[in-house]
Design a protein around this motif. Sequence first.
Motif, PDB file in Angstrom:
ATOM      1  N   MET A  14      34.255 -19.071 -17.211  1.00  0.00           N
ATOM      2  CA  MET A  14      33.719 -20.187 -16.430  1.00  0.00           C
ATOM      3  C   MET A  14      33.460 -19.779 -14.983  1.00  0.00           C
ATOM      4  O   MET A  14      32.449 -20.166 -14.396  1.00  0.00           O
ATOM      5  CB  MET A  14      34.681 -21.375 -16.481  1.00  0.00           C
ATOM      6  CG  MET A  14      34.801 -22.015 -17.848  1.00  0.00           C
ATOM      7  SD  MET A  14      35.916 -23.445 -17.870  1.00  0.00           S
ATOM      8  CE  MET A  14      34.926 -24.638 -16.974  1.00  0.00           C
ATOM      9  N   THR A  15      34.359 -18.993 -14.406  1.00  0.00           N
ATOM     10  CA  THR A  15      34.194 -18.581 -13.009  1.00  0.00           C
ATOM     11  C   THR A  15      32.973 -17.680 -12.847  1.00  0.00           C
ATOM     12  O   THR A  15      32.138 -17.900 -11.955  1.00  0.00           O
ATOM     13  CB  THR A  15      35.454 -17.851 -12.516  1.00  0.00           C
ATOM     14  OG1 THR A  15      36.591 -18.704 -12.654  1.00  0.00           O
ATOM     15  CG2 THR A  15      35.313 -17.443 -11.064  1.00  0.00           C
ATOM     16  N   VAL A  16      32.845 -16.684 -13.710  1.00  0.00           N
ATOM     17  CA  VAL A  16      31.723 -15.739 -13.609  1.00  0.00           C
ATOM     18  C   VAL A  16      30.405 -16.429 -13.941  1.00  0.00           C
ATOM     19  O   VAL A  16      29.419 -16.307 -13.201  1.00  0.00           O
ATOM     20  CB  VAL A  16      31.953 -14.528 -14.540  1.00  0.00           C
ATOM     21  CG1 VAL A  16      30.717 -13.630 -14.566  1.00  0.00           C
ATOM     22  CG2 VAL A  16      33.165 -13.732 -14.084  1.00  0.00           C
ATOM     23  N   LEU A  17      30.390 -17.183 -15.049  1.00  0.00           N
ATOM     24  CA  LEU A  17      29.149 -17.854 -15.471  1.00  0.00           C
ATOM     25  C   LEU A  17      28.692 -18.870 -14.425  1.00  0.00           C
ATOM     26  O   LEU A  17      27.510 -18.924 -14.076  1.00  0.00           O
ATOM     27  CB  LEU A  17      29.378 -18.547 -16.820  1.00  0.00           C
ATOM     28  CG  LEU A  17      28.182 -19.327 -17.391  1.00  0.00           C
ATOM     29  CD1 LEU A  17      27.053 -18.378 -17.741  1.00  0.00           C
ATOM     30  CD2 LEU A  17      28.607 -20.125 -18.624  1.00  0.00           C
ATOM     31  N   GLY A  18      29.644 -19.671 -13.927  1.00  0.00           N
ATOM     32  CA  GLY A  18      29.286 -20.683 -12.945  1.00  0.00           C
ATOM     33  C   GLY A  18      28.804 -20.091 -11.634  1.00  0.00           C
ATOM     34  O   GLY A  18      27.831 -20.575 -11.041  1.00  0.00           O
ATOM     35  N   THR A  19      29.469 -19.031 -11.178  1.00  0.00           N
ATOM     36  CA  THR A  19      29.066 -18.404  -9.919  1.00  0.00           C
ATOM     37  C   THR A  19      27.671 -17.788 -10.031  1.00  0.00           C
ATOM     38  O   THR A  19      26.814 -17.991  -9.160  1.00  0.00           O
ATOM     39  CB  THR A  19      30.075 -17.318  -9.508  1.00  0.00           C
ATOM     40  OG1 THR A  19      31.384 -17.903  -9.409  1.00  0.00           O
ATOM     41  CG2 THR A  19      29.699 -16.700  -8.172  1.00  0.00           C
ATOM     42  N   LEU A  20      27.431 -17.058 -11.112  1.00  0.00           N
ATOM     43  CA  LEU A  20      26.107 -16.454 -11.308  1.00  0.00           C
ATOM     44  C   LEU A  20      25.025 -17.522 -11.472  1.00  0.00           C
ATOM     45  O   LEU A  20      23.913 -17.382 -10.949  1.00  0.00           O
ATOM     46  CB  LEU A  20      26.129 -15.536 -12.528  1.00  0.00           C
ATOM     47  CG  LEU A  20      26.969 -14.269 -12.412  1.00  0.00           C
ATOM     48  CD1 LEU A  20      26.947 -13.487 -13.721  1.00  0.00           C
ATOM     49  CD2 LEU A  20      26.475 -13.395 -11.271  1.00  0.00           C
ATOM     50  N   GLY A  21      25.349 -18.606 -12.191  1.00  0.00           N
ATOM     51  CA  GLY A  21      24.379 -19.677 -12.383  1.00  0.00           C
ATOM     52  C   GLY A  21      24.016 -20.367 -11.080  1.00  0.00           C
ATOM     53  O   GLY A  21      22.837 -20.611 -10.809  1.00  0.00           O
ATOM     54  N   ASN A  22      25.014 -20.667 -10.259  1.00  0.00           N
ATOM     55  CA  ASN A  22      24.740 -21.322  -8.977  1.00  0.00           C
ATOM     56  C   ASN A  22      24.000 -20.396  -8.013  1.00  0.00           C
ATOM     57  O   ASN A  22      23.144 -20.853  -7.246  1.00  0.00           O
ATOM     58  CB  ASN A  22      26.048 -21.799  -8.346  1.00  0.00           C
ATOM     59  CG  ASN A  22      26.562 -23.083  -8.964  1.00  0.00           C
ATOM     60  OD1 ASN A  22      26.020 -24.159  -8.745  1.00  0.00           O
ATOM     61  ND2 ASN A  22      27.613 -22.961  -9.768  1.00  0.00           N
ATOM     62  N   ILE A  23      24.326 -19.108  -8.044  1.00  0.00           N
ATOM     63  CA  ILE A  23      23.590 -18.155  -7.208  1.00  0.00           C
ATOM     64  C   ILE A  23      22.123 -18.102  -7.650  1.00  0.00           C
ATOM     65  O   ILE A  23      21.208 -18.082  -6.815  1.00  0.00           O
ATOM     66  CB  ILE A  23      24.235 -16.761  -7.280  1.00  0.00           C
ATOM     67  CG1 ILE A  23      25.592 -16.770  -6.553  1.00  0.00           C
ATOM     68  CG2 ILE A  23      23.328 -15.706  -6.653  1.00  0.00           C
ATOM     69  CD1 ILE A  23      26.363 -15.473  -6.697  1.00  0.00           C
ATOM     70  N   SER A  24      21.888 -18.099  -8.971  1.00  0.00           N
ATOM     71  CA  SER A  24      20.516 -18.071  -9.481  1.00  0.00           C
ATOM     72  C   SER A  24      19.739 -19.312  -9.057  1.00  0.00           C
ATOM     73  O   SER A  24      18.586 -19.232  -8.633  1.00  0.00           O
ATOM     74  CB  SER A  24      20.532 -17.969 -11.010  1.00  0.00           C
ATOM     75  OG  SER A  24      21.176 -16.787 -11.439  1.00  0.00           O
ATOM     76  N   VAL A  25      20.393 -20.488  -9.153  1.00  0.00           N
ATOM     77  CA  VAL A  25      19.735 -21.739  -8.758  1.00  0.00           C
ATOM     78  C   VAL A  25      19.399 -21.732  -7.276  1.00  0.00           C
ATOM     79  O   VAL A  25      18.278 -22.080  -6.863  1.00  0.00           O
ATOM     80  CB  VAL A  25      20.635 -22.945  -9.102  1.00  0.00           C
ATOM     81  CG1 VAL A  25      20.123 -24.216  -8.433  1.00  0.00           C
ATOM     82  CG2 VAL A  25      20.684 -23.153 -10.610  1.00  0.00           C
ATOM     83  N   SER A  26      20.360 -21.336  -6.436  1.00  0.00           N
ATOM     84  CA  SER A  26      20.121 -21.330  -4.991  1.00  0.00           C
ATOM     85  C   SER A  26      19.022 -20.347  -4.611  1.00  0.00           C
ATOM     86  O   SER A  26      18.156 -20.662  -3.780  1.00  0.00           O
ATOM     87  CB  SER A  26      21.418 -20.999  -4.244  1.00  0.00           C
ATOM     88  OG  SER A  26      21.918 -19.736  -4.623  1.00  0.00           O
ATOM     89  N   VAL A  27      19.029 -19.155  -5.233  1.00  0.00           N
ATOM     90  CA  VAL A  27      18.002 -18.157  -4.924  1.00  0.00           C
ATOM     91  C   VAL A  27      16.621 -18.651  -5.354  1.00  0.00           C
ATOM     92  O   VAL A  27      15.630 -18.501  -4.625  1.00  0.00           O
ATOM     93  CB  VAL A  27      18.335 -16.814  -5.604  1.00  0.00           C
ATOM     94  CG1 VAL A  27      17.148 -15.850  -5.525  1.00  0.00           C
ATOM     95  CG2 VAL A  27      19.558 -16.176  -4.955  1.00  0.00           C
ATOM     96  N   ASN A  28      16.550 -19.273  -6.546  1.00  0.00           N
ATOM     97  CA  ASN A  28      15.264 -19.770  -7.029  1.00  0.00           C
ATOM     98  C   ASN A  28      14.705 -20.870  -6.146  1.00  0.00           C
ATOM     99  O   ASN A  28      13.514 -20.870  -5.821  1.00  0.00           O
ATOM    100  CB  ASN A  28      15.420 -20.287  -8.464  1.00  0.00           C
ATOM    101  CG  ASN A  28      15.289 -19.201  -9.500  1.00  0.00           C
ATOM    102  OD1 ASN A  28      14.200 -18.789  -9.857  1.00  0.00           O
ATOM    103  ND2 ASN A  28      16.426 -18.698  -9.959  1.00  0.00           N
TER     104      ASN A  28
END
Length: 312
Positions: A14-28
């Motif tokens: 959950m920590t890795v998936l959530g962090t990568l997902g939020n980084i992807s959303v913010s970058v996009n």
Amino acid sequence: MVLKIINEIVFFFMTVLGTLGNISVSVNYMFSWWRGPEKKPIHLILIHLAFANIIILLAKGLPKTIAAFGLRNFLDDIGCKIIVYLSRVARGVSICTSNLLTVVQAIIISPSASGWRRLRPKSAWHILPFFSFFWILNALISVNLIHSITSINLNMSQLENGDNYCYFSLESQKTKWLVLPLMVLRDAVFQGAMGGASGYMVSLLHKHHQHVLYLQKAKLLYRTPPELRAAQSVLLLMLCFVFFYWTDCTFSLVLSFSLVDNSLIINIQEFMTLGYPTFSPLVLIHRDELLPECWHAQLEKLRKCLSRVAVQ
């Protein structure tokens, strides 16, 4: 032993998936923000929401993951205060930002003749004062944690409610009755506004659906405006928020009235706390197809760069 291994894997995932997902959303959305001719307030709000979610995951999920793998006493007293305080403040900011997202999206899709249209932000920069207010409000509401949080390295005879790496010391009744009503009032006001805005959007989307059915019967071509597609994504995001928030509250109440510590319920409650920051970016990625768009743009940019190099 099996439950302990599952606990470690779930927290880490959950920590890795959530962090990568939020980084992807913010970058996009940052990419869309700087590339697009129009600065959309919704994009700025989603960037801020992703930022708050990243802080929650790093401040709460990462220490829980480390503690789940058996590494204890890795934070001193100051580290515990910072980590727990940041996670609580960021969670409050996430709640407030989710409400702002729903209200602004409802105003954007409101009809031109509606009075709500007057409240539409004239510029995305008009949203920034709300962010400052959210951080200040939640920082003040959670300030009692600075005094009540302590590391497990200290005397544990006066501590309770272990969190594997930090402990909540006993608070005075005066402090509890001062902080708790503020938190309840914050959640009631913001979630009430969120519920009203969500209901208003559902009503508008229902009218739009009836209009589309009429056009289909009349065999007329009609394309859904991007504002309404964005409203559908926001509503799905709010359903995700409501599920994890109220499930978290339910398990928290069960724990508060329980006479004995139940490690299973504690772990489930922790999973629910991390649920919204983890899965909300996946909702946006799936609904708005953020990653394919970003990959296409980056590949196109790389292709043009390689073409210039080949010409030179």
